[in-house]
Design a protein around this motif. Structure first.
Motif, PDB file in Angstrom:
ATOM      1  N   PHE A 100      16.348  84.004  64.041  1.00  0.00           N
ATOM      2  CA  PHE A 100      17.388  83.660  65.005  1.00  0.00           C
ATOM      3  C   PHE A 100      18.291  84.872  65.178  1.00  0.00           C
ATOM      4  O   PHE A 100      19.041  85.242  64.277  1.00  0.00           O
ATOM      5  N   ALA A 101      18.190  85.525  66.315  1.00  0.00           N
ATOM      6  CA  ALA A 101      18.914  86.778  66.547  1.00  0.00           C
ATOM      7  C   ALA A 101      20.195  86.525  67.342  1.00  0.00           C
ATOM      8  O   ALA A 101      20.184  85.783  68.329  1.00  0.00           O
ATOM      9  N   PHE A 102      21.271  87.137  66.901  1.00  0.00           N
ATOM     10  CA  PHE A 102      22.529  87.051  67.640  1.00  0.00           C
ATOM     11  C   PHE A 102      23.408  88.220  67.222  1.00  0.00           C
ATOM     12  O   PHE A 102      23.176  88.872  66.202  1.00  0.00           O
ATOM     13  N   SER A 103      24.421  88.471  68.016  1.00  0.00           N
ATOM     14  CA  SER A 103      25.449  89.444  67.668  1.00  0.00           C
ATOM     15  C   SER A 103      26.796  88.848  68.024  1.00  0.00           C
ATOM     16  O   SER A 103      26.876  87.898  68.808  1.00  0.00           O
ATOM     17  N   ILE A 104      27.840  89.379  67.440  1.00  0.00           N
ATOM     18  CA  ILE A 104      29.199  88.877  67.678  1.00  0.00           C
ATOM     19  C   ILE A 104      30.031  90.001  68.278  1.00  0.00           C
ATOM     20  O   ILE A 104      30.016  91.128  67.783  1.00  0.00           O
ATOM     21  N   ARG A 105      30.738  89.686  69.345  1.00  0.00           N
ATOM     22  CA  ARG A 105      31.574  90.671  70.044  1.00  0.00           C
ATOM     23  C   ARG A 105      32.817  89.979  70.591  1.00  0.00           C
ATOM     24  O   ARG A 105      32.877  88.735  70.671  1.00  0.00           O
ATOM     25  N   PRO A 106      33.829  90.742  71.011  1.00  0.00           N
ATOM     26  CA  PRO A 106      34.992  90.133  71.667  1.00  0.00           C
ATOM     27  C   PRO A 106      34.590  89.441  72.968  1.00  0.00           C
ATOM     28  O   PRO A 106      33.712  89.916  73.690  1.00  0.00           O
ATOM     29  N   ALA A 107      35.209  88.321  73.239  1.00  0.00           N
ATOM     30  CA  ALA A 107      34.949  87.603  74.493  1.00  0.00           C
ATOM     31  C   ALA A 107      35.468  88.413  75.673  1.00  0.00           C
ATOM     32  O   ALA A 107      36.472  89.126  75.568  1.00  0.00           O
ATOM     33  N   VAL A 108      34.788  88.294  76.791  1.00  0.00           N
ATOM     34  CA  VAL A 108      35.224  88.900  78.053  1.00  0.00           C
ATOM     35  C   VAL A 108      35.301  87.800  79.099  1.00  0.00           C
ATOM     36  O   VAL A 108      34.794  86.687  78.908  1.00  0.00           O
ATOM     37  N   ARG A 109      35.933  88.118  80.214  1.00  0.00           N
ATOM     38  CA  ARG A 109      36.154  87.099  81.245  1.00  0.00           C
ATOM     39  C   ARG A 109      34.850  86.480  81.742  1.00  0.00           C
ATOM     40  O   ARG A 109      34.788  85.285  82.050  1.00  0.00           O
ATOM     41  N   ALA A 110      33.787  87.266  81.786  1.00  0.00           N
ATOM     42  CA  ALA A 110      32.509  86.745  82.275  1.00  0.00           C
ATOM     43  C   ALA A 110      31.923  85.675  81.362  1.00  0.00           C
ATOM     44  O   ALA A 110      31.018  84.936  81.774  1.00  0.00           O
ATOM     45  N   ASP A 111      32.432  85.562  80.134  1.00  0.00           N
ATOM     46  CA  ASP A 111      31.935  84.550  79.195  1.00  0.00           C
ATOM     47  C   ASP A 111      32.542  83.170  79.432  1.00  0.00           C
ATOM     48  O   ASP A 111      32.064  82.174  78.873  1.00  0.00           O
ATOM     49  N   ILE A 112      33.580  83.097  80.230  1.00  0.00           N
ATOM     50  CA  ILE A 112      34.338  81.854  80.361  1.00  0.00           C
ATOM     51  C   ILE A 112      33.480  80.670  80.813  1.00  0.00           C
ATOM     52  O   ILE A 112      33.598  79.571  80.245  1.00  0.00           O
ATOM     53  N   PRO A 113      32.580  80.795  81.798  1.00  0.00           N
ATOM     54  CA  PRO A 113      31.769  79.628  82.184  1.00  0.00           C
ATOM     55  C   PRO A 113      30.953  79.059  81.026  1.00  0.00           C
ATOM     56  O   PRO A 113      30.869  77.836  80.861  1.00  0.00           O
TER      57      PRO A 113
ATOM     58  N   ASP B 143      22.387  88.273  75.905  1.00  0.00           N
ATOM     59  CA  ASP B 143      23.826  88.103  76.152  1.00  0.00           C
ATOM     60  C   ASP B 143      24.217  86.697  76.590  1.00  0.00           C
ATOM     61  O   ASP B 143      25.259  86.499  77.204  1.00  0.00           O
ATOM     62  N   GLN B 144      23.422  85.704  76.255  1.00  0.00           N
ATOM     63  CA  GLN B 144      23.793  84.310  76.482  1.00  0.00           C
ATOM     64  C   GLN B 144      24.758  83.882  75.375  1.00  0.00           C
ATOM     65  O   GLN B 144      24.501  84.110  74.192  1.00  0.00           O
ATOM     66  N   VAL B 145      25.883  83.273  75.743  1.00  0.00           N
ATOM     67  CA  VAL B 145      26.864  82.837  74.759  1.00  0.00           C
ATOM     68  C   VAL B 145      26.313  81.637  73.986  1.00  0.00           C
ATOM     69  O   VAL B 145      25.959  80.613  74.567  1.00  0.00           O
TER      70      VAL B 145
END
Length: 207
Positions: A27-40, A89-91
């Motif tokens: 199960f691959a993932f990474s963690i980063r700061p949220a950006v406006r494009a993540d809101i939906p 890059d799917q949240v």
């Protein structure tokens, strides 16, 4: 061939001739700061819990504007708001902290929230997000983190927080009401190891 028939035939072969089961993909993932494009995506994850669980006591789904306002507010304060994302890059989930209730005397204390998309539960993502959130808060110079968790349907969340050093400090019974039943809240707290002084309070009072 049916799966159970295949398994019986496989076991009849000498061990060194048996075909090994295909390993599950990591199960691959990474963690980063949220950006406006993540809101939906953040909105959809949260609204699932609003509609289907008592993990949150909100009864109305949040609008895109409400999440945009929340995002802007946390950006102005400089408080951590993180997302876990897939390789494309799917949240998959998010974690954030907000100011604890009160005036300037509690500016070193924040309340955390973590929510995961349904496909990302049970894979260690919640722990990774909470660990990253704790580290980000310590880097901001914050001293205490508080979690307020529903006393029904959120046992996994309570267990996760306790594994990472949160201690139950109190309970309130029947302070919420959702889906036709009363609900209480559990308060957990963790002392942090701040590495610098927080700046978000000055941003709040000077904006």
């Amino acid at each position: 061939m049916l799966e159970d028939e295949y398994e019986r035939d496989r076991r009849r072969l000498p061990r060194h001739l048996r075909r090994r089961p295909e390993p599950e993909a990591a199960f691959a993932f990474s963690i980063r700061p949220a950006v406006r494009a993540d809101i939906p995506d953040i909105r959809e994850i949260y609204n699932y819990y609003v509609t289907n669980s008592v993990v949150t006591l909100d009864e109305k789904r949040w609008s895109h504007k409400r999440w945009s306002d929340k995002f802007d507010h946390l950006q102005k304060l400089g408080l951590p708001f993180l997302v876990a994302v897939s390789p494309n890059d799917q949240v998959l989930g998010y974690g954030m902290v907000g100011p604890w209730t009160g005036g300037s005397g509690v500016r070193y204390t924040v309340e955390n929230s973590i929510y995961l998309g349904q496909a990302a539960t049970g894979k260690g993502l919640g722990r990774a997000l909470l660990e990253a959130l704790i580290a980000a808060c310590e880097a901001k110079g914050l001293r205490e983190m508080v979690a307020v968790i529903s006393d029904k349907g959120a046992e996994a969340s309570v267990a996760l927080h306790e594994k990472l050093g949160f201690v139950e400090v109190g309970r309130m019974g029947r302070v919420g009401y959702k889906f036709g039943r009363p609900l209480g809240t559990i308060y957990l707290q963790k002392s942090l190891s701040p590495r610098k002084q927080p700046s978000w309070w000055s941003r709040l009072i000077n904006r």
